[in-house]
Scaffold this motif. Structure first.
Motif, PDB file in Angstrom:
ATOM      1  N   ARG A 130      51.885  -9.203  10.943  1.00 20.32           N
ATOM      2  CA  ARG A 130      52.387  -8.589  12.011  1.00 20.32           C
ATOM      3  C   ARG A 130      53.105  -7.307  11.390  1.00 20.32           C
ATOM      4  O   ARG A 130      53.650  -6.141  11.708  1.00 20.32           O
ATOM      5  CB  ARG A 130      54.171  -9.734  12.082  1.00 20.32           C
ATOM      6  N   LYS A 131      53.282  -7.221  10.206  1.00 20.14           N
ATOM      7  CA  LYS A 131      53.075  -6.084   9.384  1.00 20.14           C
ATOM      8  C   LYS A 131      51.925  -4.791   9.768  1.00 20.14           C
ATOM      9  O   LYS A 131      52.475  -4.027   9.709  1.00 20.14           O
ATOM     10  CB  LYS A 131      53.599  -6.064   7.861  1.00 20.14           C
ATOM     11  N   VAL A 132      51.266  -5.575   9.220  1.00 18.53           N
ATOM     12  CA  VAL A 132      50.004  -5.048   9.648  1.00 18.53           C
ATOM     13  C   VAL A 132      49.983  -4.309  10.617  1.00 18.53           C
ATOM     14  O   VAL A 132      49.085  -3.360  10.728  1.00 18.53           O
ATOM     15  CB  VAL A 132      48.879  -6.009   8.819  1.00 18.53           C
ATOM     16  N   THR A 133      50.390  -5.101  11.591  1.00 17.63           N
ATOM     17  CA  THR A 133      49.431  -5.090  12.825  1.00 17.63           C
ATOM     18  C   THR A 133      50.659  -3.238  13.199  1.00 17.63           C
ATOM     19  O   THR A 133      50.345  -2.277  13.946  1.00 17.63           O
ATOM     20  CB  THR A 133      49.954  -6.006  14.424  1.00 17.63           C
ATOM     21  N   ALA A 134      51.760  -3.745  12.279  1.00 18.14           N
ATOM     22  CA  ALA A 134      53.084  -2.805  13.068  1.00 18.14           C
ATOM     23  C   ALA A 134      52.443  -1.335  12.406  1.00 18.14           C
ATOM     24  O   ALA A 134      52.771  -0.272  13.008  1.00 18.14           O
ATOM     25  CB  ALA A 134      54.169  -3.069  12.826  1.00 18.14           C
ATOM     26  N   TYR A 185      61.025   3.912  17.765  1.00 18.48           N
ATOM     27  CA  TYR A 185      62.476   3.461  17.194  1.00 18.48           C
ATOM     28  C   TYR A 185      62.556   1.407  17.486  1.00 18.48           C
ATOM     29  O   TYR A 185      63.202   0.943  16.740  1.00 18.48           O
ATOM     30  CB  TYR A 185      62.846   2.887  19.006  1.00 18.48           C
ATOM     31  N   ASP A 186      61.256   1.065  16.991  1.00 19.03           N
ATOM     32  CA  ASP A 186      60.352   0.459  16.749  1.00 19.03           C
ATOM     33  C   ASP A 186      61.634  -1.207  16.657  1.00 19.03           C
ATOM     34  O   ASP A 186      61.740  -1.054  15.635  1.00 19.03           O
ATOM     35  CB  ASP A 186      59.684   0.358  15.666  1.00 19.03           C
ATOM     36  N   THR A 233      50.482   0.885  13.879  1.00 18.38           N
ATOM     37  CA  THR A 233      50.517   1.551  15.218  1.00 18.38           C
ATOM     38  C   THR A 233      51.424   2.824  14.607  1.00 18.38           C
ATOM     39  O   THR A 233      53.048   3.110  15.485  1.00 18.38           O
ATOM     40  CB  THR A 233      51.458   0.681  16.484  1.00 18.38           C
ATOM     41  N   TYR A 234      52.263   2.745  13.678  1.00 21.81           N
ATOM     42  CA  TYR A 234      53.000   3.553  12.688  1.00 21.81           C
ATOM     43  C   TYR A 234      53.941   3.091  12.797  1.00 21.81           C
ATOM     44  O   TYR A 234      55.546   3.730  13.315  1.00 21.81           O
ATOM     45  CB  TYR A 234      53.250   5.187  13.307  1.00 21.81           C
ATOM     46  N   ILE A 284      42.529  -9.404  10.338  1.00 27.62           N
ATOM     47  CA  ILE A 284      43.885  -8.353  11.532  1.00 27.62           C
ATOM     48  C   ILE A 284      43.086  -6.918  11.895  1.00 27.62           C
ATOM     49  O   ILE A 284      43.272  -6.890  12.785  1.00 27.62           O
ATOM     50  CB  ILE A 284      44.980  -8.304  10.252  1.00 27.62           C
ATOM     51  N   ILE A 285      42.939  -6.179  10.783  1.00 28.06           N
ATOM     52  CA  ILE A 285      41.688  -5.738  11.113  1.00 28.06           C
ATOM     53  C   ILE A 285      40.983  -5.643  12.281  1.00 28.06           C
ATOM     54  O   ILE A 285      41.244  -4.526  13.221  1.00 28.06           O
ATOM     55  CB  ILE A 285      40.991  -4.899   9.821  1.00 28.06           C
TER      56      ILE A 285
END
Ligand code: SF4
Lengths: 139, 309
Positions: B30-34, A37-38, B37-38, B272-273
């Motif tokens: 935030r984008k790379v973190t997201a 859902y993100d 986690t797919y 970030i990694i």
């Protein structure tokens, strides 16, 4: 304050407050953060401190023991802060309706702006509720 | 004071440039973190929205505690961050010395940590105080290693402490990261930065799950906005500092611009990694790591640097 409301609508930080639920709604709220859902793609973030929150997700019937705490937490939030009642519990009491320990008037404890019914509501329903809130903010 | 100084401080590479770049890099984070986690992740201007939203919220001042300190701390920290980025940026982009050297940068970084400690401890909140205490311990852990690795470029540039002279030494003799001592110091430097920014293996002061953001817990409204902005500005200042000290700075002509962007992004993405692939460690593990592993390694790097390796 149309410009500000647009910023607010794009960056809603939610605080999760459980006021004596059966715990099922809480699990469904956490589902919103999962990859399927993100909800972060809508700018929504779960925060740990109520001082940072824009929306309080309230789940559960408010019983007499938690009522003062719920009130206190709401008063600690930085305004503008909206309260969304998740599940049938905050609106109708659900299966706990006739229990002896529920507060009589929930509106006196905490002003709830929006209800998302369901027992528990599906994550899709919650996202729709949040989208409606965003729509109200955008005018 | 010359009029260019105002420009350096307020527009480029100071206040405006660093804040805008910081807010954009916060999106990369935030984008790379997201993606790790797919998830999809937030839209591009998310951090701008967050910042402006927080500016318009109510500021709650807690009844207990020291009010003046509580309000003033984030703004002093912001000023310190602007100064740091202006000092590092002018040396990096104009090869020009703003009248400050590497020792001043170390002091300013220390003041920033002290502001977090004071701001957190001024509220009287238990969680904030524990967070501030952990920040002190983390500062004790990483500061020595950080100072030692800053000595390596000083030694290698022939005992220069001015940022522009360190940069010039690298332009003539090649970047320090190419040598053994420089490489060791660079790796330890990334870990020190991770600790100074309180990113995940060392996010001990701000542990969301146990301390609910630690020192920032009681902040709301504009002060919180500035704390968040400070944290994102560190994403600009610290990688720039590392590039300046070890990686030969930027060469802003032709293909050099691409290299500059790549250098900067590679450091940020590496951070970030590291942040996303490590669990948070305990404070004693952090102390153990910095004092028993990182500091001796930094000493070895200094000895190698003295002998010219
Ligand atoms: S609405 Fe239903 S699922 Fe949700 S807390 Fe109440 S009883 Fe539990």
């Amino acid at each position: 304050m149309g410009w500000y409301n647009k910023r607010l609508a794009k960056s809603i930080w939610v605080f999760h407050m459980s006021a004596s639920p059966c715990n099922n709604c809480d699990i469904e709220i956490l589902d919103l953060l999962t990859p399927k859902y993100d909800i972060e793609r809508l700018g929504i973030k779960l925060v740990g401190s109520v001082r940072h929150a824009d929306v309080i997700l309230l789940s559960g019937v408010i019983n007499q023991k938690v009522a003062p705490r719920v009130k206190k937490i709401y008063e600690q939030a930085a305004k503008p802060c909206f309260v969304v009642g998740v599940g049938t519990c905050p609106s109708g009491g659900c299966c706990f309706n006739d229990s002896y320990n529920i507060v009589e008037k929930r509106e006196d404890v905490i002003p709830i702006d929006m209800y998302i019914p369901g027992c528990p509501p599906k994550p899709e329903a919650m996202i729709e509720g949040v989208a409606k809130l965003i729509g109200v903010l955008n005018g | 004071m010359k009029p260019e100084f105002v420009f350096y401080l307020l527009v480029f590479p100071g206040l405006l440039f660093t804040s805008v770049l910081g807010l954009l890099i916060g999106w990369v984070d935030r984008k790379v973190t997201a993606r790790f986690t797919y998830r999809v992740g937030p839209p591009l201007f998310q951090n701008f929205n967050d910042f402006f939203k927080l500016l318009g919220k109510e500021t709650i001042i807690v009844k207990e505690g020291v009010h003046s300190l509580f309000i003033v701390a984030p703004f002093i920290a912001f000023g310190v961050m602007v100064l740091i980025s202006a000092i590092i940026g002018t040396a990096l982009f104009y090869q020009y010395d703003l009248g400050a050297d590497i020792i001043v940068v170390m002091y300013l970084l220390m003041i920033y940590s002290v502001m977090i400690i004071l701001g957190g401890a001024s509220t009287g909140n238990v969680y904030s105080s524990v967070g501030a205490g952990r920040e002190i311990k983390l500062l004790l852990a990483d500061e020595l290693a950080f100072i030692l690795i800053c000595l390596v470029p000083i030694i290698k540039s022939g005992y220069q402490i001015k940022l522009d002279s360190i940069l010039m030494a690298q332009v003539t003799n090649g970047a320090f990261i190419g040598s053994f001592s420089g490489l060791i110091a660079f790796i330890i430097g990334i870990l020190c930065i991770q600790a100074k920014m309180a990113l995940t293996p060392f996010s001990i002061p701000e542990a969301e799950t146990e301390l609910v953001e630690g020192p920032l817990m009681e902040y709301s409204g504009p002060p919180l906005a500035f704390w968040k902005l400070n944290q994102l500005m560190m994403y600009v200042a610290f990688p720039f500092l590392l590039i300046l000290l070890f990686w030969g700075g930027f060469e802003l002509i032709g293909i050099g611009i691409l290299w500059a962007v790549l250098k900067y992004l590679s450091i940020v993405v590496l951070m970030i990694i590291i942040k996303n692939t490590n669990p948070r460690i305990r404070i004693d593990t952090a102390l153990h790591f910095f004092w028993k592993i990182a500091t001796p390694l930094a000493f070895i790097a200094i000895i190698l640097a003295v002998f010219g390796y």
